[in-house]
Design a protein around this motif. Structure first.
Motif, PDB file in Angstrom:
ATOM      1  N   TYR A  27      23.545  39.016  30.641  1.00  0.00           N
ATOM      2  CA  TYR A  27      23.205  40.053  29.673  1.00  0.00           C
ATOM      3  C   TYR A  27      24.203  41.207  29.704  1.00  0.00           C
ATOM      4  CZ  TYR A  27      18.918  37.520  28.876  1.00  0.00           C
ATOM      5  OH  TYR A  27      18.025  36.540  28.541  1.00  0.00           O
ATOM      6  N   GLY A  28      24.845  41.397  30.842  1.00  0.00           N
ATOM      7  CA  GLY A  28      25.912  42.394  30.893  1.00  0.00           C
ATOM      8  C   GLY A  28      27.084  42.000  30.017  1.00  0.00           C
TER       9      GLY A  28
ATOM     10  N   CYS B 128      26.960  39.847  27.537  1.00  0.00           N
ATOM     11  CA  CYS B 128      26.500  39.831  26.141  1.00  0.00           C
ATOM     12  C   CYS B 128      26.590  41.227  25.533  1.00  0.00           C
ATOM     13  CB  CYS B 128      25.063  39.319  26.070  1.00  0.00           C
ATOM     14  SG  CYS B 128      24.885  37.532  26.246  1.00  0.00           S
ATOM     15  N   LEU B 129      26.142  42.216  26.294  1.00  0.00           N
ATOM     16  CA  LEU B 129      26.215  43.594  25.818  1.00  0.00           C
ATOM     17  C   LEU B 129      27.663  44.017  25.591  1.00  0.00           C
ATOM     18  CD1 LEU B 129      24.830  46.299  25.201  1.00  0.00           C
ATOM     19  CD2 LEU B 129      24.961  46.823  27.648  1.00  0.00           C
TER      20      LEU B 129
ATOM     21  N   LEU C 159      29.259  45.118  21.926  1.00  0.00           N
ATOM     22  CA  LEU C 159      29.915  46.417  21.778  1.00  0.00           C
ATOM     23  C   LEU C 159      31.400  46.253  21.462  1.00  0.00           C
ATOM     24  CD1 LEU C 159      28.288  48.449  24.705  1.00  0.00           C
ATOM     25  CD2 LEU C 159      27.808  48.636  22.257  1.00  0.00           C
TER      26      LEU C 159
ATOM     27  N   PHE D 141      19.074  36.753  23.871  1.00  0.00           N
ATOM     28  CA  PHE D 141      19.750  38.004  23.518  1.00  0.00           C
ATOM     29  C   PHE D 141      20.057  38.052  22.027  1.00  0.00           C
ATOM     30  CE2 PHE D 141      23.447  40.726  22.975  1.00  0.00           C
ATOM     31  CZ  PHE D 141      23.117  41.837  23.737  1.00  0.00           C
TER      32      PHE D 141
END
Length: 263
Positions: A11-12, A14-15, A19, A147
């Motif tokens: 998830y890191g 993916c974020l 961004l 996600f």
């Protein structure tokens, strides 16, 4: 490896990926995006020293500093060109600076995650380094699916775009580009996961920097993205720094081999 480590990593990234794509809405060109992300090596070394107490050779530090200075040079050059344009409003310039701020955050996040994954590999995969990259590749994609369900609007727009292209005479051409993109992305992601198991986070960052260099060349060739002489100087500094770092790693490996032979 524990589930929570996969989740943090997945998830890191993916974020960071989302961004990293959003910043293009802030009037950042692809070359600026590529070159600025190239500073991740310096961020990785800094975070590695502060968080994991890692030590680096003079050549590694010099190479990273040179790359960082190159990034700063290119960024200042691009900002100067924009601020000197008479038709550009202050609001647009502030938007550009905001995009750079997001890009800094993304770069720091990816640097931390690279170190985090290196730590996970060292702790949990010391005895199975040869095949564990496939496991990481599988779980990182599996856990990333939820996600994207958080972005139904984006998925809907992408689907509508594909439907609109189906009526175009160039429909087969678009699908060929999409297929080529998927295949190259698969090869790239698989290669990165395998290299991450075999090398350190900093070395992985340098390898990815060389990949970005090729992307930069293709971008300038295909999309006619031009740079000022100062920007070109910064670009040379970035990739010269990568060369210094690579030479330093090679010299250290040679010393280790010589030491092993003597023993």
């Amino acid at each position: 490896m524990p589930l929570y480590r996969y989740l943090i990593s997945t998830y890191g990234f993916c974020l960071a990926s989302v961004l990293g794509n959003i910043v293009f809405r802030f009037h950042l060109s692809l070359p600026i995006h590529i070159i600025f992300r190239s500073s991740s090596t310096a961020f990785t070394m800094l975070l590695g020293y502060l968080i994991y107490r890692k030590k680096y050779s003079l050549g590694q530090i010099l190479g990273s500093v040179l790359m960082s200075l190159g990034v700063i040079t290119v960024t200042i050059s691009n900002m100067s060109d924009r601020s000197s344009q008479p038709n550009e409003e202050p609001q647009e310039f502030r938007t550009y600076v905001s995009g750079l701020a997001i890009l800094v955050g993304v770069t720091m996040l990816t640097s931390f995650l690279s170190l985090y994954n290196e730590s996970s590999n060292r702790i949990y995969r010391a005895k199975e380094r040869s095949g564990s990259w496939l496991e990481n590749l599988f779980y990182s994609h599996l856990y990333a699916i939820p996600f994207f369900l958080l972005m139904p609007g984006t998925l809907k727009r992408e689907y509508e775009l594909v439907e609109s292209l189906s009526a175009s005479s160039n429909f087969k051409k678009y699908w060929a580009f999409l297929l080529a993109n998927v295949i190259t992305q698969l090869l790239c992601v698989a290669g990165v996961n395998k290299i991450a198991i075999l090398t350190s986070a900093v070395t992985l960052g340098v390898i990815l920097l060389l990949r970005r260099f090729l992307s930069l060349l293709f971008s300038m060739l295909l999309f006619h993205n031009e740079m000022s002489p100062l920007g070109m100087l910064g670009t040379i500094m970035v990739f010269a720094g990568a060369g210094v770092y690579s030479y330093s790693i090679g010299a250290e490996n040679d010393k280790m081999k010589m030491k092993e032979k003597r023993e």
